[in-house]
Enzyme design. Structure first.
Site, PDB file in Angstrom:
ATOM      1  N   CYS A 170       0.825  -1.211   0.000  1.00 21.11           N
ATOM      2  CA  CYS A 170       0.000   0.000   0.000  1.00 21.11           C
ATOM      3  C   CYS A 170       0.861   1.264   0.000  1.00 21.11           C
ATOM      4  O   CYS A 170       0.512   2.262  -0.634  1.00 21.11           O
ATOM      5  CB  CYS A 170      -0.946  -0.009   1.192  1.00 21.11           C
ATOM      6  SG  CYS A 170      -2.131  -1.381   1.164  1.00 21.11           S
ATOM      7  N   ASP A 171       1.980   1.223   0.711  1.00 21.32           N
ATOM      8  CA  ASP A 171       2.907   2.349   0.675  1.00 21.32           C
ATOM      9  C   ASP A 171       3.428   2.567  -0.739  1.00 21.32           C
ATOM     10  O   ASP A 171       3.458   3.700  -1.246  1.00 21.32           O
ATOM     11  CB  ASP A 171       4.087   2.095   1.608  1.00 21.32           C
ATOM     12  CG  ASP A 171       3.807   2.495   3.045  1.00 21.32           C
ATOM     13  OD1 ASP A 171       3.053   3.464   3.252  1.00 21.32           O
ATOM     14  OD2 ASP A 171       4.333   1.849   3.955  1.00 21.32           O
TER      15      ASP A 171
END
Length: 396
Positions: free
Chosen positions: A172-173
């Site tokens: 997700c980062d």
């Protein structure tokens, strides 16, 4: 080296840890000049993150080294009057301001959207946060694993017995960082056409959901909620991880001709005419029985042999590698994907960092310099501000 797409673009980077630094690393690889603004004496939190405690103590942790090659480092305290003046001087000549604070933090420091526009009306200001700067969750803190849970990503990772599970890297980062880099590039293109800056508000939650493909679209379009299938592909069968003589093998026989070629090659041609497996949808319904039959046939030979012969027959197949094995693939060396730099924290040692997988007119993007030590470019601060201001004046 030839001109890169973002040569001449000046990025002021206030970000920490991964999502923001990953974004600015992509911009740097594309040619942008990136100046990290770091807290005096502390710097990016990633400087103390990584598996080597000695590197962490020296402020060059592996997590920092991986995402910050080719950038400059200035120490500025935005609570200090003189440092704020220096920051504003740089801001006036910047093309991009990037930050990944929680929503509203930069505004509370005195730099809301209106103030930034007053300082530089052509500025592309991009913030990356867990949930975006608007909405009922805008003030909620978020890390990668929190977003993985809230997207439903963890619910479809693993098997029915082991789910929910975290994806094995901070997906997700990195997805949020990639989306931010794409949005910044698009905003810079629009600015070239209109002269207008932009305010970009990137939500890791939304960017990650948008990247989940069929896991989300199957539900939105057909109201079929996804389920965890472990190493199997829900859209086709046989498609997933199988077991050769010496280890796992991924096979994606997603088309009818690929299924038939697979069966013929492994010596299980009877599966082609079996009513349970004759058609695509039937194969999905009888996935377990089909996999059992194929695993029995595949157990006769090593995975590398099957990989070679299946690919030659037009059936996508590959061994399941460890990360060290993956990085040793000749394909990556051929494409010059890994760059070798001088190690900033270990004199005489080499540091290896990744590119972005793009060849631009046949050339791989590589960092022009190692990651910076904290405050390494402090002595260039005033010179940078003057040069940036002159370049901005010439551009506008």
């Amino acid at each position: 080296m030839h001109v890169r797409p973002l040569d001449g673009i000046r990025v002021l980077d206030l970000t920490n840890v991964l999502a923001g630094p990953y974004c600015s690393y992509q911009l740097m690889l594309l040619g942008a000049e990136v100046v990290k603004i770091e807290r005096p004496g502390q710097g990016d939190l990633a400087r103390s993150l990584g598996p080597d405690p000695s590197l962490n103590r020296d402020g060059v942790g592996a997590s920092f080294l991986a995402q910050n090659a080719g950038k400059k480092s200035l120490e500025l305290d935005l609570k200090d009057t003189a440092d704020r003046t220096a920051f504003e001087d740089l801001l006036g000549g910047a093309d991009v301001l990037l930050e990944n604070f929680r929503a509203g933090v930069l505004a509370r420091m005195g730099y809301d959207t209106e103030r930034l526009a007053d300082l530089n009306e052509r500025l592309v200001y991009c913030s990356i946060s867990g949930f975006g700067h608007t909405g009922p969750m805008s003030d909620v803190p978020a890390y990668d694993q929190i977003i993985q849970g809230l997207t439903g990503m963890m619910s479809v990772t693993g098997t029915p017995e082991t789910a929910p599970q975290r994806v094995g890297f901070p997906v997700c980062d990195t997805t949020g960082g990639l989306m931010a880099a794409l949005a910044i590039s698009a905003a810079l293109l629009r600015r070239e056409r209109t002269g207008r800056g932009a305010r970009l508000d990137v939500s890791m939650l939304e960017a990650s959901l948008s990247a989940m493909g069929w896991a989300v679209s199957n539900y939105l379009v057909s109201e079929v909620p996804p389920e965890p299938l472990g190493d199997q592909n829900a859209t086709a069968a046989p498609s997933g991880t199988f077991h050769a003589l010496d280890g796992p093998l991924n096979i994606a026989a997603n088309q009818q001709r690929q299924f038939e070629s697979l069966c013929l090659l492994v010596g299980a041609e009877e599966l082609i005419s079996d009513p349970r497996f004759r058609e695509r949808e039937q194969r999905k319904l009888h996935r377990a029985e089909l996999n059992t039959a194929l695993n029995a046939a595949l157990a006769a030979r090593p995975a590398a042999d099957w990989e070679r012969d299946l690919n030659a027959a037009g059936v996508p197949a590959a061994r399941v590698l460890t990360v060290p094995e993956a990085l040793r693939q000749p394909q990556l060396e051929h494409r010059r994907f890994v760059s070798e730099l001088e190690h900033p924290g270990r004199a005489g040692q080499k540091l290896h960092v990744l590119g972005n997988g793009v060849l631009h007119d046949g050339e791989a993007f590589a960092p022009p310099a190692p990651p910076p030590l904290l405050g390494q470019h402090n002595h260039e601060r005033d010179q940078l501000a003057r040069r940036w201001a002159a370049e901005e004046a010439a551009a506008s």
